[in-house]
Design a protein around this motif. Structure first.
Motif: not given
Length: 76
Positions: A51-61
């Motif tokens: 879904d290109h309308r959404r941005v996900n966030v995650r922890l970096s290494d």
């Protein structure tokens, strides 16, 4: 960061809006803190491939390593 760490361990994606809601802070505060964490190299923002309308966030290494150190220190 704990919510993102748990999502990482479960292999789940977290949208920016979900991360803000999970912070239990006003959306502007959540977004500001995500920006700070990103500037510190602890989180990454990525476009959702489904879904290109959404941005996900995650922890970096580095974010994962710091959370693991923090949790290990809590147990000590």
């Amino acid at each position: 960061m704990l919510d993102l760490y748990i999502a990482h361990a479960r292999g789940k994606n977290v949208s920016v809006s979900s991360a803000c809601i999970g912070s239990a802070a006003p959306p502007t505060t959540g977004l500001r803190w995500l920006g700070i964490l990103q500037d510190e190299g602890l989180v990454l923002r990525e476009a959702d491939p489904r879904d290109h309308r959404r941005v996900n966030v995650r922890l970096s290494d580095e974010g994962i390593a710091r959370m693991e150190t923090y949790l290990r220190d809590l147990r000590a």
